[in-house]
Design a protein around this motif. Structure first.
Motif, PDB file in Angstrom:
ATOM      1  N   UNK A  35      21.499  27.926  48.681  1.00 16.43           N
ATOM      2  CA  UNK A  35      22.261  28.182  50.051  1.00 16.43           C
ATOM      3  C   UNK A  35      21.496  28.272  51.177  1.00 16.43           C
ATOM      4  N   UNK A  36      21.921  27.804  52.391  1.00 13.97           N
ATOM      5  CA  UNK A  36      21.294  28.205  53.611  1.00 13.97           C
ATOM      6  C   UNK A  36      22.063  29.085  54.214  1.00 13.97           C
ATOM      7  N   UNK A  37      21.389  30.089  55.060  1.00 11.96           N
ATOM      8  CA  UNK A  37      22.136  31.036  55.780  1.00 11.96           C
ATOM      9  C   UNK A  37      21.635  30.864  57.255  1.00 11.96           C
ATOM     10  N   UNK A  38      22.599  30.699  58.166  1.00 14.08           N
ATOM     11  CA  UNK A  38      22.269  30.516  59.663  1.00 14.08           C
ATOM     12  C   UNK A  38      22.697  31.774  60.365  1.00 14.08           C
ATOM     13  N   UNK A  39      21.610  32.552  60.932  1.00 15.30           N
ATOM     14  CA  UNK A  39      22.002  33.828  61.381  1.00 15.30           C
ATOM     15  C   UNK A  39      21.625  33.930  63.010  1.00 15.30           C
ATOM     16  N   UNK A  40      21.947  34.770  63.544  1.00 14.29           N
ATOM     17  CA  UNK A  40      21.800  34.903  65.105  1.00 14.29           C
ATOM     18  C   UNK A  40      20.900  35.833  65.542  1.00 14.29           C
ATOM     19  N   UNK A  41      20.106  36.462  64.487  1.00 11.62           N
ATOM     20  CA  UNK A  41      19.048  37.765  64.762  1.00 11.62           C
ATOM     21  C   UNK A  41      19.814  38.938  64.908  1.00 11.62           C
ATOM     22  N   UNK A  42      21.028  39.256  64.920  1.00  8.52           N
ATOM     23  CA  UNK A  42      21.740  40.570  64.757  1.00  8.52           C
ATOM     24  C   UNK A  42      22.024  40.953  63.450  1.00  8.52           C
ATOM     25  N   UNK A  64      16.773  31.145  55.099  1.00 11.98           N
ATOM     26  CA  UNK A  64      17.357  31.974  56.265  1.00 11.98           C
ATOM     27  C   UNK A  64      16.882  31.202  57.405  1.00 11.98           C
ATOM     28  N   UNK A  65      17.815  30.601  58.400  1.00  6.97           N
ATOM     29  CA  UNK A  65      17.545  29.981  59.581  1.00  6.97           C
ATOM     30  C   UNK A  65      17.897  30.903  60.703  1.00  6.97           C
ATOM     31  N   UNK A  66      17.666  30.739  61.888  1.00  9.54           N
ATOM     32  CA  UNK A  66      18.069  31.578  62.940  1.00  9.54           C
ATOM     33  C   UNK A  66      18.591  30.813  64.207  1.00  9.54           C
ATOM     34  N   UNK A  67      19.434  31.130  64.863  1.00  8.96           N
ATOM     35  CA  UNK A  67      19.737  30.457  66.269  1.00  8.96           C
ATOM     36  C   UNK A  67      19.077  31.648  67.080  1.00  8.96           C
ATOM     37  N   UNK A 147      26.250  26.417  52.966  1.00 15.87           N
ATOM     38  CA  UNK A 147      25.828  27.145  54.207  1.00 15.87           C
ATOM     39  C   UNK A 147      26.861  27.971  54.758  1.00 15.87           C
ATOM     40  N   UNK A 148      26.160  29.192  55.105  1.00 20.21           N
ATOM     41  CA  UNK A 148      26.957  30.251  55.441  1.00 20.21           C
ATOM     42  C   UNK A 148      26.274  30.802  56.793  1.00 20.21           C
ATOM     43  N   UNK A 149      27.317  30.792  57.616  1.00 23.11           N
ATOM     44  CA  UNK A 149      26.837  31.094  59.190  1.00 23.11           C
ATOM     45  C   UNK A 149      27.741  32.408  59.554  1.00 23.11           C
ATOM     46  N   UNK A 150      27.291  32.841  60.530  1.00 21.95           N
ATOM     47  CA  UNK A 150      28.344  34.222  60.996  1.00 21.95           C
ATOM     48  C   UNK A 150      27.957  34.430  62.548  1.00 21.95           C
ATOM     49  N   UNK A 151      28.768  34.415  63.186  1.00 16.42           N
ATOM     50  CA  UNK A 151      28.526  34.618  64.751  1.00 16.42           C
ATOM     51  C   UNK A 151      28.614  33.433  65.807  1.00 16.42           C
ATOM     52  N   UNK A 152      29.128  33.947  66.986  1.00 19.90           N
ATOM     53  CA  UNK A 152      29.588  32.717  67.881  1.00 19.90           C
ATOM     54  C   UNK A 152      28.266  31.981  68.123  1.00 19.90           C
ATOM     55  N   UNK A 153      26.934  32.287  68.206  1.00 18.04           N
ATOM     56  CA  UNK A 153      25.987  31.615  68.508  1.00 18.04           C
ATOM     57  C   UNK A 153      25.709  30.215  67.289  1.00 18.04           C
ATOM     58  N   UNK A 154      26.279  30.545  66.146  1.00 20.66           N
ATOM     59  CA  UNK A 154      25.933  29.630  64.955  1.00 20.66           C
ATOM     60  C   UNK A 154      26.974  28.748  64.745  1.00 20.66           C
ATOM     61  N   UNK A 155      27.983  28.823  65.816  1.00 22.13           N
ATOM     62  CA  UNK A 155      29.327  27.601  65.390  1.00 22.13           C
ATOM     63  C   UNK A 155      28.723  26.378  65.782  1.00 22.13           C
ATOM     64  N   UNK A 156      28.284  26.034  66.691  1.00 25.02           N
ATOM     65  CA  UNK A 156      28.046  24.591  66.940  1.00 25.02           C
ATOM     66  C   UNK A 156      26.906  24.029  65.882  1.00 25.02           C
TER      67      UNK A 156
END
Length: 425
Positions: A35-42, A64-67, A147-156
């Protein structure tokens, strides 16, 4: 003073209840192993993604990757901008400052996704091209990528990866992306996110603003609804925490009351008034408590924490965590006999309700909009009660623990099966 312990049920496997066995004989599809997690730092957002990955059995097989957004100064007022535009604006401001103060030449603005302009910290940035290349190039050897993402900044970022590598990835977006849900394979969002579509909510919003309210249409087949926030708490995690924190918590007089204090939000405003109400109520129940442990969020206003520390800090039954590591939250969840939580935090309340132990909420009457629906839902399920100060903490009550993360994991597995994919655990 003794209390009857509450026995937590063993968590069900997400692959139970009729979901096809991942090792089904004759299965000719692909196995999901990573899996890949797209985080926003929160932490509150990333905890949801990591909780789902854990429930799917991929806790040790994820990246884990971060926007990231620029921080500090005027940037704190620019979070309404798209991330890419915010970074360019921050770059221009920094270049203007450099030109006017040091007469330096302009540095070319990096435009590649994943690069970051001068002034940003060195971070492993969520890079669409890199993740798409990884998904494509390793598909034959390692199978599909979850791929699992959470938060507005990860949408795009998440939607771009889905668009460019739809045959190689399965994209789960946590928290409602407002519109165009077909950009993702699944959207995970709580029931109360759909409060804006209810008749009572529509009466509160001018018609010209309704298109800007999340969501814009009822849930479709892409949507999985939860009660609260996802997290990493389950029976196994609580047993591990009970062992790890045994020496600190086992000797404490019972019952142990844990108080979690968050921070005011736009939908739950409070300040010194709630702090005074909370201290009054806690002083009233101290006689029936053996021990009280209080934790503040790192964003709790100082005026709130000051009042509580001043009134309760010298009481021999009360311990206030000073914010230093290690964070005792897992120990609190495992060893507490009851919880008091401020109404602002869906995450803290969801975690407490996953234990099946008494959860008292303070400040719910100050909430508005969709938070009122969240609290109403929990009250109807018998999971929370208002904290009034008249409670006898030696009396206990229980309910089926809130099990959102496991239920959502089961739905993800079902959706993967529809694609002809299985989890390889």
């Amino acid at each position: 003073m003794t209390m009857k312990p509450i026995l937590l049920p063993e968590p069900q496997s997400p692959t139970s209840r009729g979901v096809p066995d991942i090792f089904e004989v004759g299965f000719s599809g692909s196995f999901v192993r990573r899996a890949v997690v797209i985080g926003n730092g929160f932490p509150a957002s990333e905890n949801q993604s990591l909780g789902l990955v854990r429930a799917l059995g991929l806790a040790d097989q994820h990246l884990l990757f971060r926007v990231t957004r620029p921080r500090g100064g005027i940037n704190e007022w620019l979070h309404w901008l798209p991330v890419s535009l915010h970074k360019k604006f921050d770059y221009l401001i920094k270049q203007i400052i450099l030109l006017t103060s040091r007469r330096r030449k302009l540095v070319p603005l990096p435009l590649e996704n994943g690069s970051h302009p001068v002034g940003l910290g060195s971070v492993l940035e969520a890079d669409v091209k890199r993740i798409v290349a990884m998904a494509r190039n390793t598909y034959e050897k390692d199978g599909p990528l979850l791929l699992v993402a959470c938060g507005r900044d990860t949408i795009s970022i998440a939607s771009s990866i889905k668009r460019l590598a739809s045959q190689n990835v399965f994209v789960v977006q946590i928290q409602h992306p407002r519109s165009n849900l077909n950009r993702f394979d699944l959207v995970i969002t709580p029931h109360h996110d759909y409060y804006p579509l209810t008749p009572q909510a529509q009466e509160q919003v001018p018609r010209f603003l309704r298109t800007w309210i999340t969501p814009r249409e009822p849930p479709d087949r892409h949507v999985v609804l939860s009660v609260g926030a996802l997290h990493q708490i389950d029976s196994a995690a609580l047993r591990s925490a009970a062992s790890a924190w045994h020496d600190e918590f086992a000797p404490l007089p019972k019952p142990l009351l844990v108080v979690n204090i968050g921070r005011p939000t736009s939908n739950c405003r409070y300040g010194a008034d709630l702090a005074k109400q909370l201290t009054t109520c806690l002083l009233s129940v101290l006689v029936s408590c053996g021990s009280v442990r209080i934790s503040f969020s790192d964003r709790t206003p100082q005026k709130v924490s000051y009042i509580i520390a001043k009134e309760l800090g010298n009481n021999p039954k009360v311990y206030i965590w000073d914010g230093q590591e290690p964070n005792p939250q897992m120990g609190h969840l495992a060893w507490a006999d009851a919880f008091v939580v401020t109404a602002d935090s869906v995450s803290l309340i969801s975690e407490a309700c996953s234990t099946g132990k008494p959860v008292y909420v303070i400040g719910a009457e100050r909430c508005r909009w969709k938070l009122t629906e969240f609290h109403k839902s929990l009250r109807e399920r018998g999971m929370v009660r208002p904290f009034t100060g008249s409670e006898d903490m030696s009396e206990t009550w229980s309910y089926p623990p809130l099990n959102d993360t496991t239920e959502v994991a089961r739905r993800v597995i079902e959706a993967l099966a529809e694609r002809g994919w299985r989890l390889r655990l």
